[in-house]
Design an enzyme around this catalytic site. Structure first.
Site, PDB file in Angstrom:
ATOM      1  N   ASP A  45      -6.974  48.629 -14.083  1.00  0.00           N
ATOM      2  CA  ASP A  45      -7.780  48.811 -12.878  1.00  0.00           C
ATOM      3  C   ASP A  45      -6.911  48.788 -11.622  1.00  0.00           C
ATOM      4  O   ASP A  45      -5.756  48.379 -11.650  1.00  0.00           O
ATOM      5  CB  ASP A  45      -8.819  47.681 -12.824  1.00  0.00           C
ATOM      6  CG  ASP A  45     -10.088  48.073 -12.084  1.00  0.00           C
ATOM      7  OD1 ASP A  45     -10.094  49.127 -11.409  1.00  0.00           O
ATOM      8  OD2 ASP A  45     -11.079  47.329 -12.181  1.00  0.00           O
ATOM      9  N   ASP A 105     -18.287  51.218  -9.184  1.00  0.00           N
ATOM     10  CA  ASP A 105     -18.824  50.127  -9.990  1.00  0.00           C
ATOM     11  C   ASP A 105     -20.342  50.115  -9.905  1.00  0.00           C
ATOM     12  O   ASP A 105     -20.927  50.343  -8.839  1.00  0.00           O
ATOM     13  CB  ASP A 105     -18.313  48.781  -9.478  1.00  0.00           C
ATOM     14  CG  ASP A 105     -16.918  48.460  -9.977  1.00  0.00           C
ATOM     15  OD1 ASP A 105     -16.224  49.377 -10.433  1.00  0.00           O
ATOM     16  OD2 ASP A 105     -16.526  47.286  -9.891  1.00  0.00           O
TER      17      ASP A 105
END
Length: 828
Positions: A479, A540
């Protein structure tokens, strides 16, 4: 005049005018005419004070170009016709080679620029303009000090002087213009704009811009002006045609686009490769990634396929169920319930719940997210909740029959990390020699590693290698990888940001080896193709519909890249076409717990989009506390469909709301249609069947509410779609009096649960076999020409219910597989 032709396109190059033109061979095809190419670079200040040019544009020297005869090129895309022109060297010793190619088997034109420094000074490369069509309000030239360091001058622009190019037309006649914009990285907003819209930027400035936006891509503020990264589509909503312009890879440079569609008579489009002021030393050369043009039929079942497939080929991906061959994952992730508040005990409790629920909902992945480490950047030290590290947990996950997965962010560093203090020279710095801002996360302005420092890159590789091969995690979610591509003063000044990122990603892949499964997240997409097995394609998700921070929503509702269910859904739909082409799409987690702020219709919309877009399915609730009725939502999505849908309004709506997925098995062909309501009020509407490319008479089964109907041409009547909700319909042709499967609530496909389906004539008996992982309980609807006389499921009698139009409903309850036998009454 030079001309190249294939079955689809005609390319004309005019060295005298220093332009190229491209025409389609179909009637009323899009075209580009009189297109200009340019390169901008900066000379050292010492050279400028003596001799040479400070700014150069290829337009000036094309008539003197050396033209190489066309040849045949065996490219990664098959046979192509290729031609090249050498321009220069100029007074500063810069030689440019322009390469053009037409592919024999694909409707694409490719072209690129090579710059070679034959002079005696290092050159700072600013940009490579591969396409300049139409007019923007640009600038007069003026000097200023740039971020090049001492001894360099650069050129900037200020409003006032129009900068004109050739003509670009998505259709010969003026129409209703639109632009499809692709965001820079995983979380960056992707979608369509109309001429009256404004570009969706951020109001959060330095807090978030480094994370979400390529610093060399503009942020237009005027209505009708838009930007994009890697590729974009200039389209005509009225005539249903368009022009895709972009790059086939981002290994050498990040690519940017700027368009203006506020005047339907004269749209504009610029496409350029970001030079990033990388130094080109004497004797060195650099070549842009291949740029590409595709003429698009907007309503084609797979409109961007030629370009998307070419990107896959350019990055050495082979066709198949997925680029890696591993396919879609179904699993659990710790993040969206626990966030950073995790410990080993909580993980063991959810692992036990996942293991106990295997008969109900079989998962194959158990992924630990952020919170196990002592600090972001200090990856070899662990939080107090993991006194023995994470290796013992990986062993327990394997014992439970699941694949261990672990989250890491190897390129970003928290300001309070020990790494920052111990290895200050590893950090990327700005022109003031301060660490660059990598964005506001974890309530902190974070820093980034400079991957051109060998020790910094070696550390990042050691982190992933250790996690995979010593701690025992063969699945890694990597990430915040954009941190490798921030604006800064890299230790190696000759590399572009795209080259630095690609170098870092390739090093990570080499460190873990080909057998470790990598999921990318928060990473510029174009540089990642060919590296990752799976890719997060949107923002997200969150347990809220709209973005919020510290409990506040009003100031953040217009932020399109922040975590929220709405923003996650946006790119799940707009980037659906990359699935099984570039990687397995990761739409982020499905949140089904009842105590979130999401309504049941919002949860159903998430489930529908995740299932129909074909990508991975990860749950992220506290498994021991999920009630059965919510767990059933996840059960209905297994096994995963794994196929890519048609997004019918991808260029017509800011947030697509119409999907079509065609499926086929023993029951025949059927069409899954999803109609979303993104509004704030309940919606009634009637959508013509032709909008979905359908015509005729159909049985219609609605998945989430179980309603069965019959539509005889015309329109689909849709009533009471709740705010942020969806109608998911299965349409099957009503063509004969033969028994027909209509649908069920067993599986979201409303048909893939059927393994066999057959009818015997004498006596009239329908037999079918159902299959679904775990325990299945629900209803199936069948059209029968004659009423049932006797029905058995696994040899046991079951009841039925009569519905209109000779449709009958049967309640079924079985484990994994069941055989249903339906004896019908005689004709008499």
């Amino acid at each position: 005049m030079i001309t190249l032709e294939n079955t689809f396109l005609q390319l004309t190059i005019d060295p005298v005018a220093a332009t190229w033109s491209l025409f389609g061979k179909q009637p009323d095809a899009p075209y580009l005419e009189g297109i200009k190419i340019g390169v901008e670079y900066q000379m050292p200040l010492s050279a400028l004070l003596h001799a040479g040019q400070r700014h150069f544009h290829l337009l000036d020297l094309w008539p003197k170009a050396r033209i190489h005869a066309p040849d045949v090129w065996n490219s990664p895309h098959g046979v192509a016709q290729r031609i090249s022109l050498e321009v220069g060297p100029d007074a500063n010793g810069m030689l440019f080679t322009l390469g053009f190619a037409l592919l024999e088997e694909h409707p694409l034109m490719l072209w690129q620029i090579t710059a070679e420094n034959r002079g005696k000074y290092s050159i700072a490369m600013k940009s490579f303009t591969l396409l300049r069509a139409g007019t923007f309000q640009h600038s007069t030239l003026r000097f200023r000090r740039a971020h090049l360091g001492p001894g360099y001058l650069s050129i900037t622009e200020k409003p006032g002087v129009p900068d004109s190019g050739g003509a670009i037309r998505p259709h010969p006649d003026p129409g209703t213009l639109a632009f499809f914009s692709n965001g820079w990285q995983s979380w960056s907003h992707t979608g369509a704009y109309g001429a009256e819209d404004t570009y969706r930027g951020t109001r959060l400035g330095f807090l978030t811009a480094p994370m979400w936006y390529n610093p060399d891509t503009p942020h237009p503020r005027r209505a009708g002006h838009f930007a994009s990264d890697m590729f974009g589509v200039l389209g005509d909503r009225q005539h249903r045609t368009g022009i895709l312009a972009g790059f086939l890879s981002q290994k050498q440079h990040f690519g940017s686009l700027l368009t203006r569609i506020d005047d339907p008579l004269s749209p504009a489009l610029h496409l350029w490769a970001n030079g990033d002021n990388a130094c080109l030393d004497p004797g060195a050369s650099i070549t842009t990634d291949w740029a590409a043009i595709q003429f698009v039929a907007i309503d084609d079942p797979d409109p961007l396929a030629p370009y998307l497939d070419a990107v896959a080929r350019e990055n050495a991906l082979t066709p198949g169920p997925s680029p890696s061959g591993r396919g879609e994952r179904a699993g659990w992730c710790s993040w969206y319930h626990f966030f950073q508040n995790i410990n080993a005990e909580k993980m063991y409790a959810n692992l036990q719940a996942a293991q106990q629920a295997q008969n109900e909902i079989p998962l194959d992945l158990f992924q630990i997210d952020d919170g196990f480490e002592a600090q972001i950047g200090d990856w070899f030290e662990f939080a107090p909740g993991f006194p023995n590290g994470v290796a013992p947990l990986a062993a327990k996950i394997r014992e439970a029959g699941l694949t261990p997965g672990l989250w890491l962010a190897p390129f970003i560093v928290h300001s309070r990390a020990k790494l920052r203090r111990r290895h200050r020279d590893w950090l990327l710095r700005n022109k003031w020699r301060l660490p660059v801002n990598a964005g506001f996360v974890w309530n902190n302005l974070n820093k980034a590693l400079d991957l051109t420092h060998p020790d910094a890159l070696a550390y990042a590789c050691d982190v992933v290698r250790t996690a995979a091969h010593e701690w025992g995690y063969p699945y890694l979610k990597l990430d915040f990888l954009y941190a490798a591509a921030l604006n800064g003063r890299y230790r190696n000044r000759t590399k572009t940001r795209a080259q630095v990122l690609r170098m870092g990603l390739e090093a990570l892949r080499e460190a873990v080896g080909p057998d470790v499964e990598l999921l990318g997240c928060g990473v510029p997409l174009g540089s990642s193709v060919g590296i990752f097995d799976a890719m997060r394609i949107g923002a997200d998700v969150a347990p809220t519909w709209l973005p919020e921070f510290a409990g506040h929503q009003a100031a953040f509702r217009r932020e399109t890249n922040m975590p929220s269910a709405r923003n996650a859904l946006q790119n799940t739909l707009t980037r659906a076409a990359t699935h099984r082409r570039w990687w397995v799409n990761d739409p982020d987690c499905l949140l089904i717990r009842p105590d979130s702020e999401l309504t049941l219709p919002e949860v159903q919309s998430l489930a529908t989009a995740i299932a129909l877009s074909g990508g991975a399915l990860l749950l992220s609730d506290d498994l021991p506390n999920l009630p059965p009725e919510r767990l059933r939502i996840a059960q209905q999505l297994l096994p995963l469909i794994g196929q890519m849908p048609r997004v019918l309004d991808w260029l017509d709506a800011p947030m697509p709301r119409l999907l079509r997925l065609d499926l086929e098995n023993e029951t025949g062909i059927w069409h899954l249609l999803a109609i979303f309501n993104w509004g704030e009020k309940e919606r009634d509407e009637a959508i013509p069947l032709e909008r979905f490319g359908l015509d005729g008479e159909f049985f219609v089964h609605s998945f989430w509410d179980g309603i069965t109907d019959n539509v005889r041409g015309g329109a689909l009547p849709l009533k009471g779609i709740p705010p942020h909700g969806v109608r998911l319909l299965a349409l099957r042709p009503n063509l004969s009096d033969e028994p027909r499967y209509i649908g069920s609530d067993l599986h979201i496909s409303q048909g893939l649960e059927i393994q066999t389906f057959g009818v015997s004539e004498t006596p009239k008996v329908l037999t079918l076999e159902l299959a679904r992982p775990g325990h299945a309980q629900g209803k199936i609807d069948l059209f029968l020409p004659h009423p049932p006389r006797e029905v058995k499921l696994n040899s046991l009698p079951i009841a039925w219910q009569s519905l209109p139009e000779r449709v009958f409903r049967f309640e079924v309850d079985f484990h994994e597989k069941a055989a249903l036998e339906c004896k019908m009454q005689n004709d008499s």
